[in-house]
Design a protein around this motif. Sequence first.
Motif, short mmCIF file in Angstrom:
data_model
loop_
_atom_site.label_atom_id
_atom_site.label_comp_id
_atom_site.label_asym_id
_atom_site.label_seq_id
_atom_site.Cartn_x
_atom_site.Cartn_y
_atom_site.Cartn_z
N ALA A 1 51.74 43.71 11.59
CA ALA A 1 51.32 45.04 11.18
C ALA A 1 50.21 45.59 12.07
O ALA A 1 50.01 46.79 12.13
CB ALA A 1 50.85 45.02 9.73
N THR A 2 49.49 44.71 12.75
CA THR A 2 48.32 45.14 13.52
C THR A 2 48.56 45.17 15.02
O THR A 2 47.74 45.71 15.76
CB THR A 2 47.11 44.23 13.24
OG1 THR A 2 47.45 42.88 13.61
CG2 THR A 2 46.73 44.27 11.77
N ASN B 1 46.12 55.38 9.75
CA ASN B 1 45.00 55.71 10.64
C ASN B 1 44.03 54.55 10.83
O ASN B 1 43.17 54.60 11.70
CB ASN B 1 44.26 56.94 10.15
CG ASN B 1 45.06 58.21 10.36
OD1 ASN B 1 46.02 58.23 11.14
ND2 ASN B 1 44.69 59.27 9.66
N CYS B 2 44.15 53.50 10.02
CA CYS B 2 43.28 52.33 10.18
C CYS B 2 43.66 51.51 11.40
O CYS B 2 42.89 50.65 11.84
CB CYS B 2 43.33 51.45 8.94
SG CYS B 2 42.24 52.03 7.63
N SER B 3 44.82 51.75 11.96
CA SER B 3 45.26 51.00 13.14
C SER B 3 44.40 51.36 14.35
O SER B 3 43.94 52.49 14.49
CB SER B 3 46.72 51.32 13.44
OG SER B 3 47.11 50.76 14.68
N GLN B 4 44.20 50.38 15.23
CA GLN B 4 43.48 50.66 16.48
C GLN B 4 44.37 51.38 17.48
O GLN B 4 43.91 51.83 18.52
CB GLN B 4 42.96 49.36 17.09
CG GLN B 4 44.05 48.38 17.50
CD GLN B 4 43.49 47.13 18.14
OE1 GLN B 4 42.52 47.18 18.88
NE2 GLN B 4 44.11 45.98 17.85
N TYR B 5 45.66 51.48 17.17
CA TYR B 5 46.61 52.15 18.06
C TYR B 5 46.99 53.52 17.51
O TYR B 5 46.86 53.78 16.33
CB TYR B 5 47.87 51.30 18.23
CG TYR B 5 47.58 49.92 18.80
CD1 TYR B 5 47.21 49.78 20.13
CD2 TYR B 5 47.66 48.79 18.01
CE1 TYR B 5 46.93 48.52 20.65
CE2 TYR B 5 47.39 47.53 18.52
CZ TYR B 5 47.02 47.41 19.85
OH TYR B 5 46.74 46.17 20.36
N GLY B 6 47.48 54.37 18.40
CA GLY B 6 47.90 55.70 17.96
C GLY B 6 48.84 56.35 18.94
O GLY B 6 48.62 57.47 19.37
N LEU B 7 49.91 55.64 19.31
CA LEU B 7 50.85 56.20 20.27
C LEU B 7 51.80 57.19 19.60
O LEU B 7 51.87 58.35 19.98
CB LEU B 7 51.64 55.09 20.97
CG LEU B 7 52.63 55.54 22.04
CD1 LEU B 7 51.94 56.32 23.14
CD2 LEU B 7 53.38 54.34 22.62
N VAL B 8 52.54 56.71 18.59
CA VAL B 8 53.58 57.54 17.98
C VAL B 8 53.58 57.35 16.47
O VAL B 8 53.36 56.25 15.97
CB VAL B 8 54.97 57.15 18.53
CG1 VAL B 8 56.08 57.80 17.73
CG2 VAL B 8 55.10 57.53 19.99
N SER B 9 53.83 58.43 15.75
CA SER B 9 54.09 58.39 14.30
C SER B 9 55.37 59.16 14.03
O SER B 9 55.76 60.01 14.83
CB SER B 9 52.94 59.05 13.52
OG SER B 9 51.73 58.37 13.75
N ALA B 10 55.99 58.86 12.92
CA ALA B 10 57.18 59.61 12.51
C ALA B 10 57.09 59.90 11.02
O ALA B 10 56.64 59.05 10.25
CB ALA B 10 58.45 58.84 12.82
N VAL B 11 57.46 61.10 10.64
CA VAL B 11 57.44 61.53 9.24
C VAL B 11 58.85 61.99 8.87
O VAL B 11 59.41 62.86 9.55
CB VAL B 11 56.44 62.68 9.02
CG1 VAL B 11 56.45 63.12 7.56
CG2 VAL B 11 55.04 62.28 9.46
N PHE B 12 59.39 61.42 7.82
CA PHE B 12 60.71 61.83 7.34
C PHE B 12 60.54 62.46 5.96
O PHE B 12 60.12 61.80 5.01
CB PHE B 12 61.66 60.62 7.27
CG PHE B 12 62.04 60.12 8.63
CD1 PHE B 12 63.21 60.56 9.24
CD2 PHE B 12 61.23 59.23 9.32
CE1 PHE B 12 63.55 60.12 10.51
CE2 PHE B 12 61.56 58.78 10.58
CZ PHE B 12 62.73 59.22 11.18
N THR B 13 60.83 63.74 5.88
CA THR B 13 60.63 64.47 4.63
C THR B 13 61.48 65.74 4.64
O THR B 13 61.82 66.27 5.71
CB THR B 13 59.15 64.85 4.46
OG1 THR B 13 58.99 65.61 3.25
CG2 THR B 13 58.62 65.67 5.63
#
Length: 199
Positions: free
Chosen positions: A96-97, A121-133
Amino acid sequence: MVHSWLPGAGSTDTACPARLLYFIQNIIIVVVVVVIVIVFVCVQIDRQQFEKIMDLIESGKKEGARLEFGGVSVGEEKLFIQPTIFSAVKDHMTIATQEIFGPVQCIFSFKSQQEAIERANCSQYGLVSAVFTSSMDRALSVSSALDSGTVWINCYNALHAQSPFGGFKMSGNGRELGEYALAEYSEVKAVTIKLRGTM
């Protein structure tokens, strides 16, 4: 009339060329799908990356994530990894990390939108996110709140030459693609001139 899957000897069907074309198109589609699965899902670039992914998969098993599918290599001398799915993944687990960069999917559960955003947002990484809604309001509010350089809505891996691509935090600096990428190939020069009669 002799009916067969492929037009051939003994067939008097006048639509043979159309049936042959249909058959060839289906074969091409199957081959393309197989190649995509092999190249983009399973095969790794080298032994080091292969072993890193397999070590992460083993850590997921040891730390208590539930292996739903895959998790094994395919072939003794090959660098193929079966697509792998873990459920019941907790935020502290290594899978997870870390950025795995392999065919491994981690499934988390959450109770509220705010909880999901805070944990992401607690992750030290931030390349890509995806939202399905299906909610445009949720799509816009969540994408705005996520600390990542790229957010895909109801899609994934949707790269376009016009859209800048890059990450926040430990996922890198700068951008590829789009107008912002030109900055990586440019130098800025400042020239200051003192005119007569001015300070």
